[in-house]
Design a protein around this motif. Structure first.
Motif, PDB file in Angstrom:
ATOM      1  N   LYS A 430      14.214   8.277   1.358  1.00  0.00           N
ATOM      2  CA  LYS A 430      14.317   8.940   0.055  1.00  0.00           C
ATOM      3  C   LYS A 430      12.965   9.546  -0.281  1.00  0.00           C
ATOM      4  CE  LYS A 430      16.229   8.871  -4.370  1.00  0.00           C
ATOM      5  NZ  LYS A 430      17.602   9.021  -4.789  1.00  0.00           N
ATOM      6  N   ARG A 431      13.006  10.781  -0.659  1.00  0.00           N
ATOM      7  CA  ARG A 431      11.756  11.457  -0.987  1.00  0.00           C
ATOM      8  C   ARG A 431      11.775  11.819  -2.473  1.00  0.00           C
ATOM      9  NH1 ARG A 431       9.463  17.201   0.712  1.00  0.00           N
ATOM     10  NH2 ARG A 431       7.296  16.564   0.665  1.00  0.00           N
ATOM     11  N   ILE A 432      10.873  11.251  -3.209  1.00  0.00           N
ATOM     12  CA  ILE A 432      10.829  11.520  -4.649  1.00  0.00           C
ATOM     13  C   ILE A 432       9.522  12.222  -4.950  1.00  0.00           C
ATOM     14  CG2 ILE A 432      10.988  10.510  -6.955  1.00  0.00           C
ATOM     15  CD1 ILE A 432      12.215   8.035  -5.689  1.00  0.00           C
ATOM     16  N   ARG A 433       9.622  13.375  -5.500  1.00  0.00           N
ATOM     17  CA  ARG A 433       8.390  14.133  -5.709  1.00  0.00           C
ATOM     18  C   ARG A 433       7.782  13.880  -7.074  1.00  0.00           C
ATOM     19  NH1 ARG A 433       8.528  19.899  -2.892  1.00  0.00           N
ATOM     20  NH2 ARG A 433       6.837  19.353  -1.496  1.00  0.00           N
ATOM     21  N   GLU A 434       8.412  14.397  -8.108  1.00  0.00           N
ATOM     22  CA  GLU A 434       7.795  14.223  -9.433  1.00  0.00           C
ATOM     23  C   GLU A 434       8.197  12.883  -9.984  1.00  0.00           C
ATOM     24  OE1 GLU A 434       8.486  17.457 -12.039  1.00  0.00           O
ATOM     25  OE2 GLU A 434       7.414  18.824 -10.730  1.00  0.00           O
ATOM     26  N   TRP A 435       7.318  11.943  -9.867  1.00  0.00           N
ATOM     27  CA  TRP A 435       7.647  10.594 -10.304  1.00  0.00           C
ATOM     28  C   TRP A 435       6.444  10.102 -11.085  1.00  0.00           C
ATOM     29  CZ3 TRP A 435       9.072   6.130  -6.395  1.00  0.00           C
ATOM     30  CH2 TRP A 435       9.764   5.131  -7.078  1.00  0.00           C
ATOM     31  N   SER A 436       6.690   9.634 -12.276  1.00  0.00           N
ATOM     32  CA  SER A 436       5.544   9.301 -13.118  1.00  0.00           C
ATOM     33  C   SER A 436       4.924   7.951 -12.751  1.00  0.00           C
ATOM     34  CB  SER A 436       5.970   9.297 -14.591  1.00  0.00           C
ATOM     35  OG  SER A 436       7.121   8.504 -14.709  1.00  0.00           O
ATOM     36  N   ILE A 437       5.461   7.288 -11.769  1.00  0.00           N
ATOM     37  CA  ILE A 437       4.944   5.966 -11.403  1.00  0.00           C
ATOM     38  C   ILE A 437       3.587   6.080 -10.685  1.00  0.00           C
ATOM     39  CG2 ILE A 437       6.074   5.911  -9.145  1.00  0.00           C
ATOM     40  CD1 ILE A 437       6.801   3.008  -9.710  1.00  0.00           C
ATOM     41  N   THR A 438       2.687   5.137 -10.942  1.00  0.00           N
ATOM     42  CA  THR A 438       1.409   5.171 -10.222  1.00  0.00           C
ATOM     43  C   THR A 438       1.584   4.490  -8.866  1.00  0.00           C
ATOM     44  OG1 THR A 438       0.765   3.037 -11.098  1.00  0.00           O
ATOM     45  CG2 THR A 438       0.099   4.960 -12.379  1.00  0.00           C
ATOM     46  N   SER A 439       0.681   4.783  -7.942  1.00  0.00           N
ATOM     47  CA  SER A 439       0.778   4.162  -6.614  1.00  0.00           C
ATOM     48  C   SER A 439       0.694   2.649  -6.735  1.00  0.00           C
ATOM     49  CB  SER A 439      -0.375   4.613  -5.725  1.00  0.00           C
ATOM     50  OG  SER A 439      -0.265   5.957  -5.482  1.00  0.00           O
ATOM     51  N   GLU A 440      -0.165   2.208  -7.661  1.00  0.00           N
ATOM     52  CA  GLU A 440      -0.334   0.764  -7.830  1.00  0.00           C
ATOM     53  C   GLU A 440       0.959   0.105  -8.253  1.00  0.00           C
ATOM     54  OE1 GLU A 440      -2.733  -1.106  -6.802  1.00  0.00           O
ATOM     55  OE2 GLU A 440      -3.415   0.845  -6.054  1.00  0.00           O
ATOM     56  N   GLU A 441       1.616   0.748  -9.234  1.00  0.00           N
ATOM     57  CA  GLU A 441       2.875   0.194  -9.752  1.00  0.00           C
ATOM     58  C   GLU A 441       3.947   0.214  -8.660  1.00  0.00           C
ATOM     59  OE1 GLU A 441       3.901  -1.546 -12.058  1.00  0.00           O
ATOM     60  OE2 GLU A 441       6.066  -1.214 -12.107  1.00  0.00           O
ATOM     61  N   LEU A 442       3.957   1.299  -7.882  1.00  0.00           N
ATOM     62  CA  LEU A 442       4.942   1.378  -6.805  1.00  0.00           C
ATOM     63  C   LEU A 442       4.711   0.249  -5.802  1.00  0.00           C
ATOM     64  CD1 LEU A 442       7.311   2.944  -5.528  1.00  0.00           C
ATOM     65  CD2 LEU A 442       5.635   4.231  -4.230  1.00  0.00           C
ATOM     66  N   LYS A 443       3.445   0.038  -5.460  1.00  0.00           N
ATOM     67  CA  LYS A 443       3.120  -1.026  -4.508  1.00  0.00           C
ATOM     68  C   LYS A 443       3.571  -2.383  -5.042  1.00  0.00           C
ATOM     69  CE  LYS A 443      -0.868   0.857  -2.396  1.00  0.00           C
ATOM     70  NZ  LYS A 443      -2.238   1.075  -2.735  1.00  0.00           N
ATOM     71  N   ARG A 444       3.263  -2.599  -6.333  1.00  0.00           N
ATOM     72  CA  ARG A 444       3.617  -3.886  -6.938  1.00  0.00           C
ATOM     73  C   ARG A 444       5.133  -4.085  -6.855  1.00  0.00           C
ATOM     74  NH1 ARG A 444       5.480  -6.225 -11.792  1.00  0.00           N
ATOM     75  NH2 ARG A 444       6.194  -4.212 -12.549  1.00  0.00           N
ATOM     76  N   ARG A 445       5.881  -3.036  -7.201  1.00  0.00           N
ATOM     77  CA  ARG A 445       7.340  -3.169  -7.189  1.00  0.00           C
ATOM     78  C   ARG A 445       7.864  -3.421  -5.782  1.00  0.00           C
ATOM     79  NH1 ARG A 445      10.213   1.403 -10.830  1.00  0.00           N
ATOM     80  NH2 ARG A 445       8.652   1.452 -12.432  1.00  0.00           N
ATOM     81  N   MET A 446       7.331  -2.678  -4.839  1.00  0.00           N
ATOM     82  CA  MET A 446       7.813  -2.807  -3.463  1.00  0.00           C
ATOM     83  C   MET A 446       7.547  -4.218  -2.937  1.00  0.00           C
ATOM     84  SD  MET A 446       9.285  -0.080  -2.582  1.00  0.00           S
ATOM     85  CE  MET A 446       9.805   0.532  -4.143  1.00  0.00           C
ATOM     86  N   ARG A 447       6.364  -4.736  -3.274  1.00  0.00           N
ATOM     87  CA  ARG A 447       6.045  -6.091  -2.807  1.00  0.00           C
ATOM     88  C   ARG A 447       7.001  -7.104  -3.407  1.00  0.00           C
ATOM     89  NH1 ARG A 447       0.424  -5.131  -3.414  1.00  0.00           N
ATOM     90  NH2 ARG A 447      -0.176  -4.030  -1.538  1.00  0.00           N
ATOM     91  N   ARG A 448       7.250  -6.958  -4.692  1.00  0.00           N
ATOM     92  CA  ARG A 448       8.138  -7.907  -5.362  1.00  0.00           C
ATOM     93  C   ARG A 448       9.554  -7.818  -4.770  1.00  0.00           C
ATOM     94  NH1 ARG A 448       8.504 -11.574  -6.423  1.00  0.00           N
ATOM     95  NH2 ARG A 448       9.394 -11.986  -8.456  1.00  0.00           N
ATOM     96  N   LEU A 449       9.984  -6.594  -4.516  1.00  0.00           N
ATOM     97  CA  LEU A 449      11.331  -6.430  -3.943  1.00  0.00           C
ATOM     98  C   LEU A 449      11.397  -7.049  -2.559  1.00  0.00           C
ATOM     99  CD1 LEU A 449      12.146  -2.765  -4.999  1.00  0.00           C
ATOM    100  CD2 LEU A 449      13.360  -4.806  -5.687  1.00  0.00           C
ATOM    101  N   ASP A 450      10.302  -6.911  -1.844  1.00  0.00           N
ATOM    102  CA  ASP A 450      10.244  -7.454  -0.494  1.00  0.00           C
ATOM    103  C   ASP A 450      10.331  -8.987  -0.536  1.00  0.00           C
ATOM    104  OD1 ASP A 450      10.068  -6.867   2.208  1.00  0.00           O
ATOM    105  OD2 ASP A 450       7.963  -7.465   2.265  1.00  0.00           O
ATOM    106  N   GLN A 451       9.649  -9.550  -1.546  1.00  0.00           N
ATOM    107  CA  GLN A 451       9.672 -11.018  -1.649  1.00  0.00           C
ATOM    108  C   GLN A 451      11.037 -11.528  -2.113  1.00  0.00           C
ATOM    109  OE1 GLN A 451       6.571 -11.473  -4.490  1.00  0.00           O
ATOM    110  NE2 GLN A 451       4.929 -11.255  -2.980  1.00  0.00           N
ATOM    111  N   ALA A 452      11.657 -10.770  -3.028  1.00  0.00           N
ATOM    112  CA  ALA A 452      12.904 -11.260  -3.627  1.00  0.00           C
ATOM    113  C   ALA A 452      14.109 -10.821  -2.827  1.00  0.00           C
ATOM    114  CB  ALA A 452      13.012 -10.717  -5.054  1.00  0.00           C
ATOM    115  N   ARG A 453      14.117 -11.067  -1.563  1.00  0.00           N
ATOM    116  CA  ARG A 453      15.207 -10.535  -0.731  1.00  0.00           C
ATOM    117  C   ARG A 453      16.514 -11.292  -0.949  1.00  0.00           C
ATOM    118  NH1 ARG A 453      14.455  -7.022   3.436  1.00  0.00           N
ATOM    119  NH2 ARG A 453      12.372  -6.141   3.368  1.00  0.00           N
ATOM    120  N   HIS A 454      17.553 -10.535  -1.041  1.00  0.00           N
ATOM    121  CA  HIS A 454      18.901 -11.102  -1.122  1.00  0.00           C
ATOM    122  C   HIS A 454      19.666 -10.489   0.050  1.00  0.00           C
ATOM    123  CE1 HIS A 454      23.082 -11.387  -2.485  1.00  0.00           C
ATOM    124  NE2 HIS A 454      22.697 -12.379  -3.252  1.00  0.00           N
ATOM    125  N   PRO A 455      20.532 -11.288   0.715  1.00  0.00           N
ATOM    126  CA  PRO A 455      21.196 -10.734   1.907  1.00  0.00           C
ATOM    127  C   PRO A 455      21.968  -9.448   1.624  1.00  0.00           C
ATOM    128  CG  PRO A 455      22.056 -12.919   1.323  1.00  0.00           C
ATOM    129  CD  PRO A 455      20.848 -12.689   0.501  1.00  0.00           C
TER     130      PRO A 455
END
Ligand SMILES: Nc1ncnc2c1ncn2[C@@H]1O[C@H](COP(=O)(O)OP(=O)(O)OP(=O)(O)O)[C@@H](O)[C@H]1O
Length: 671
Positions: A430-455
């Protein structure tokens, strides 16, 4: 609160509970249906009664005159209703219970004793009543009452046109008026008002509904960007000019400026309004009306900055192209890894690419990727690969060079199917261009999603973020989405009730798990809909794109205007989205406007007849249990409760659905 023709109305409702009432919830007796303890009081007041008013059932009317007028002439019917609402609202204090009881039966039979002038007079008197607000002694000589005429009897402060004898001007100076003028609704549509819109409009900070459509107004619209609660702006069919008013489009429910003389670029309307809202303004340009804006177009504020950024982007691109050619000419650049050129990827992949659609993304979307190519080394190092075993060692450059196919363009970006290692690994990017999220926030979210894995959760396997671009990589799901299953080419296939219930149960569980895990981090799904429910090889559903968007679903309750701007709102919006998915599973109907239309339709059918009409015919012919379908519908209705605070949480939803599943399982063992 009701909108449209019923806005401002006041109803007295008498609810009687039957003597034998012993259930925890109430029945639909209030609208003449047979007893069913399916709904609680909030459903009846928040949903059914408003729905009954907004979608009356003319084929089974209590008031035949009203029904026949509605069938014959909807406009006149609406007008009649409006008049009646105004009348009842103004006179509310004088209305006794008995009168209220009888008034419902007389909507269309009622003969309006007042002409249009009387209506205008009534508004004037009401206006003065509010200004006086009981604090000022009102002199009889002022006029301003229903028994005199504003022009003939020369009401205080009123000047009239000498010829037409219509009110031209009202000046109320130094009268010691103390009332509060909380104008929430300014509606003057369908007149022949000409002239300018006053600058003082911007002072109406409480304005929610502004409708001046179908007049002859011919000025610019004053800057009303400060009116934060505006939900309706209707100004079509006038001669208004200037730029499109600067409004908070994410808040607006209705917007129309068609058939005027507006000009300039159309601002970002957040995908909420289509070309229809802007048509008939030849000077307007922008994506919405499919008319590119000339490069010289300038706008103030935000949009000018955005445009500047866009044009700077073009300039940068041009520069890159020139540099690229220069480098090529002087032979100082090796095209091995860094350059994004057609030859580079065809040499590696052309034997893998069989169809035209399976071109490399670099080939197909060369211009889209040229910015990334500007510093491909920096880019290579910043692809973050998460813990999935599928893509260990994946590099940005692998993604760029692999054959890819555009799967679709959603509201937030494009989605590509990317084939790696000769097709052995397939990914979705997925390619999202205009996104108001900061890189830091994106990283934080991705890490949390990675940790909270559900099958059953389709978590990202890698991501990349830069100023211009954000890429999210997922495992490709070969069996499409729930949307496709319902409305795609295979939609004719049998879709059993048990499978639908199963999907509902799995998705609810998955979502409940994520809400539980990520609640404290404030990460909700934010965009739950049927294209984001995907099926894996075993046809198990999984939720994709969790946590990417802040808030997409808008409840149709106007009281929840500001709802959803915080993370709590996003969680509640997920529950609404889940309710719409349940409705889709039950009705097989497509969804528009974030499911609001489907929700309305279901409510209208349920309210009108409370029959099984609402269900997908295939379910009926499968002999699926009507009782369990009704129960699932009840859960859906709870989830889409217009008042977000009344929606159940997902753990409650899981319990309810699992109970249904248990019943279903028991019944299949013991038919
Ligand atoms: N991992 C995946 N595997 C297979 N198909 C996918 C995957 N992710 C998304 N899709 C499908 O690709 C299409 C485009 O998806 P995309 O997310 O861009 O748009 P959308 O879901 O319609 O809108 P939005 O941008 O609001 O999410 C959809 O039909 C979606 O179901």
């Amino acid at each position: 609160m009701l909108i449209g023709v019923y806005e401002g109305g006041v109803w007295k409702i008498r609810v009687e509970l039957p003597d034998a009432y012993s259930f925890g919830s109430l029945c639909l007796d209030v609208i003449n249906q047979s007893w069913s303890p399916m709904f609680d009081l909030s459903n009846i007041f928040d949903v059914f009664l408003p729905q009954l008013l907004l979608y009356p059932n003319p084929s089974d009317p209590l008031n035949r005159d009203a029904a026949s007028l509605m069938m014959k002439d909807r406009k006149q019917y609406d007008q009649k209703v409006k008049e009646r609402v105004d009348e009842e609202t103004v006179d509310d204090e004088d209305v006794t219970d008995e009168e209220t009881g009888s008034s419902d039966d007389e909507i269309a039979g009622h003969v309006d004793p007042y002409g249009e002038d009387e209506q205008v007079k009534r508004s004037h008197v009401g206006f003065m009543d509010r200004l006086v607000a009981g604090n000022v002694e009102r002199d009889q000589s002022w006029g301003w009452n229903m028994t005199s005429d504003p022009c003939k009897d020369k009401w205080l402060g009123v000047s009239c046109d000498s010829q037409s004898k219509l009110v031209k001007k009202v000046v109320l100076k130094q009268l010691n008026l103390t009332g509060v003028l909380d104008i929430g609704c300014l509606q003057a549509d369908g007149n022949q008002i000409s002239g300018h819109l006053p600058d003082s409009l911007k002072q109406l900070g409480d304005l929610k509904r502004f409708d001046i459509s179908d007049n002859n107004l011919s000025s610019k619209v004053p800057d009303i960007s400060g009116i934060s609660g505006l939900i309706t702006f209707l100004a079509q069919n006038n001669e208004l000019s200037g730029e499109v008013p600067n409004l908070d489009f994410s808040n607006l429910l209705q917007f129309n400026i068609s058939n005027n003389n507006f000009s300039g670029p159309i601002p970002d309307v957040k995908g909420r309004f289509s070309a229809d809202s802007f048509s008939g303004n030849p000077g307007l340009c922008g994506e919405v009306v499919s008319r590119p804006c000339p490069p010289s177009t300038r706008k103030s504020g935000d949009s000018s900055t955005k445009q500047f950024a866009i044009y700077s982007g073009y300039a940068a691109l041009g520069l890159v192209a020139v540099l690229f050619i220069a480098f090529k000419l002087v032979g100082k650049m090796k095209l091995k890894q860094d350059t994004i050129a057609v030859e580079a990827n065809t040499s590696k992949h052309n034997n893998k690419t069989s169809s035209t659609s399976n071109k490399s993304m670099i080939t197909e979307n060369k211009s889209e990727y040229s910015i990334s190519s500007f510093d491909s080394r920096a880019v290579l190092s910043s692809l973050v690969v998460l813990t999935s075993p599928t893509v260990q060692g994946l590099r940005f450059d692998d993604l760029l060079r692999a054959p890819a196919e555009l799967l679709g363009k959603g509201k937030h970006g494009s989605l590509y199917k990317v084939m790696l290692d000769n097709g052995a690994t397939t990914l979705a990017m997925k390619r999202i261009r205009e996104w108001s999220i900061t890189s830091e926030e994106l990283k934080r979210r991705m890490r949390r999603l990675d940790q909270a894995r559900h099958p059953n959760l389709l978590a990202p396997v890698a991501f990349y973020s830069s100023k211009q671009d954000n890429l999210l990589v997922y495992e490709y799901q070969p069996n499409g989405s729930l949307f496709r299953l319902l409305h795609g080419p295979e939609s004719g296939q049998a879709f059993e009730w048990e499978s639908r219930l199963n999907i509902a149960a799995i998705v609810a569980e998955e979502l409940a798990f994520m809400h539980e895990e990520l609640g404290e981090d404030g990460i909700a799904h934010g965009n739950l809909k049927s294209t984001n429910i995907l099926f894996n090889q075993n046809m198990d559903p999984s939720i994709s794109e969790y946590g990417l968007m802040e808030f997409q679903h808008q409840s149709f309750d106007l009281q929840s205007d500001n709802f959803g701007k915080d993370s709590y709102g996003s969680f509640k919006a997920d529950i609404y989205g889940f309710g719409v998915i349940l409705l889709k599973l039950l009705t097989w109907k497509p969804v528009q406007a974030n499911g609001i239309d489907l929700a309305r339709w279901v409510h209208s059918v349920v309210t009108e007849e409370w029959t099984v009409e609402v269900f997908d015919k295939a379910l009926i012919s499968q002999d699926a249990s009507e009782e369990r379908m009704l129960n699932l519908l009840q859960i859906a209705l709870k989830c889409i409760n217009p008042n977000p605070y009344e929606r159940p949480n997902l753990n409650q939803v899981v319990l309810m659905i699992n109970r249904l599943k248990d019943e279903e399982d028991r019944s299949s063992f013991d038919p």
